[in-house]
Design an enzyme around this catalytic site. Structure first.
Site, PDB file in Angstrom:
ATOM      1  N   ASP A  22      74.603   1.531  81.523  1.00 11.73           N
ATOM      2  CA  ASP A  22      75.516   0.473  81.088  1.00 11.73           C
ATOM      3  C   ASP A  22      76.652   1.101  80.272  1.00 11.73           C
ATOM      4  OD1 ASP A  22      75.123  -2.876  80.661  1.00 11.73           O
ATOM      5  OD2 ASP A  22      76.560  -1.847  79.354  1.00 11.73           O
TER       6      ASP A  22
ATOM      7  N   HIS B 131      72.574  -7.985  88.696  1.00  7.54           N
ATOM      8  CA  HIS B 131      72.133  -6.740  88.068  1.00  7.54           C
ATOM      9  C   HIS B 131      70.916  -7.014  87.191  1.00  7.54           C
ATOM     10  CE1 HIS B 131      75.276  -8.631  85.659  1.00  7.54           C
ATOM     11  NE2 HIS B 131      74.617  -8.212  84.590  1.00  7.54           N
TER      12      HIS B 131
HETATM   13  P1  AMP Z   1      75.712  -9.345  81.927  1.00  6.53           P
HETATM   14  O1  AMP Z   1      76.349  -9.798  80.653  1.00  6.53           O
HETATM   15  O2  AMP Z   1      74.253  -9.639  82.036  1.00  6.53           O
HETATM   16  O3  AMP Z   1      76.491  -9.856  83.137  1.00  6.53           O
HETATM   17  O4  AMP Z   1      75.794  -7.771  81.931  1.00  6.53           O
HETATM   18  C1  AMP Z   1      76.887  -7.064  82.388  1.00  6.53           C
HETATM   19  C2  AMP Z   1      76.732  -5.681  81.866  1.00  6.53           C
HETATM   20  O5  AMP Z   1      77.589  -4.826  82.590  1.00  6.53           O
HETATM   21  C3  AMP Z   1      77.103  -5.524  80.390  1.00  6.53           C
HETATM   22  O6  AMP Z   1      75.974  -5.004  79.683  1.00  6.53           O
HETATM   23  C4  AMP Z   1      78.267  -4.564  80.411  1.00  6.53           C
HETATM   24  O7  AMP Z   1      78.244  -3.692  79.320  1.00  6.53           O
HETATM   25  C5  AMP Z   1      78.070  -3.848  81.725  1.00  6.53           C
HETATM   26  N1  AMP Z   1      79.256  -3.306  82.340  1.00  6.53           N
HETATM   27  C6  AMP Z   1      80.440  -3.931  82.542  1.00  6.53           C
HETATM   28  N2  AMP Z   1      81.292  -3.121  83.190  1.00  6.53           N
HETATM   29  C7  AMP Z   1      80.616  -1.961  83.405  1.00  6.53           C
HETATM   30  C8  AMP Z   1      80.950  -0.731  84.026  1.00  6.53           C
HETATM   31  N3  AMP Z   1      82.157  -0.502  84.552  1.00  6.53           N
HETATM   32  N4  AMP Z   1      80.016   0.226  84.077  1.00  6.53           N
HETATM   33  C9  AMP Z   1      78.786   0.027  83.554  1.00  6.53           C
HETATM   34  N5  AMP Z   1      78.420  -1.112  82.951  1.00  6.53           N
HETATM   35  C10 AMP Z   1      79.307  -2.100  82.872  1.00  6.53           C
END
Ligand code: AMP
Length: 110
Positions: free
Chosen positions: A30, A96
């Protein structure tokens, strides 16, 4: 989906390190970790959320992939969570599975 960041990651366009990958799932770190270990397992195919998935095998593959990545990273205890919908904290609308570990985590999460 062309404008989906997780589709781009799954296709290797952002050159992220994969902690695990197979033909249907990839696992990577993440970007904004909420624990010493915070990784995401995603399907290569685009699904808005878990609600759109009818393939039970794919759901199992996500969990197994995350588990294998945790083993590779050497963490024993962890939490897995799938935020589903904005009210539940989903902010990226490509399915995810979060896996968090490496610190004590309270329950209930709030
Ligand atoms: P959610 O809030 O459950 O939709 O989780 C989305 C997650 O994606 C969050 O923990 C973000 O930090 C993570 N995230 C967003 N963009 C990226 C990225 N480019 N690479 C890795 N993680 C990401």
């Amino acid at each position: 989906m062309s404008n989906c960041i997780f589709c781009k990651i799954a296709q290797g366009e952002s050159h992220k390190e994969f902690l695990f990958e197979d033909d249907r799932v990839v696992v990577f770190r993440d970007l904004y970790p909420q624990a010493p270990v915070h990784i995401l397992a995603i399907p290569r195919a685009h699904f808005h959320s878990i609600k759109e998935v009818e393939d039970e095998t794919l759901v199992g593959r996500l969990f197994t992939a995350a588990k294998k990545a945790a083993e590779k990273l050497g963490i024993k205890d962890y939490r897995m969570v799938i935020n589903t919908g904005p009210q539940a904290g989903q902010s990226v609308f490509h399915l995810h599975l979060h896996l968090l570990g490496g610190r004590y985590m309270a329950w209930p999460p709030g």
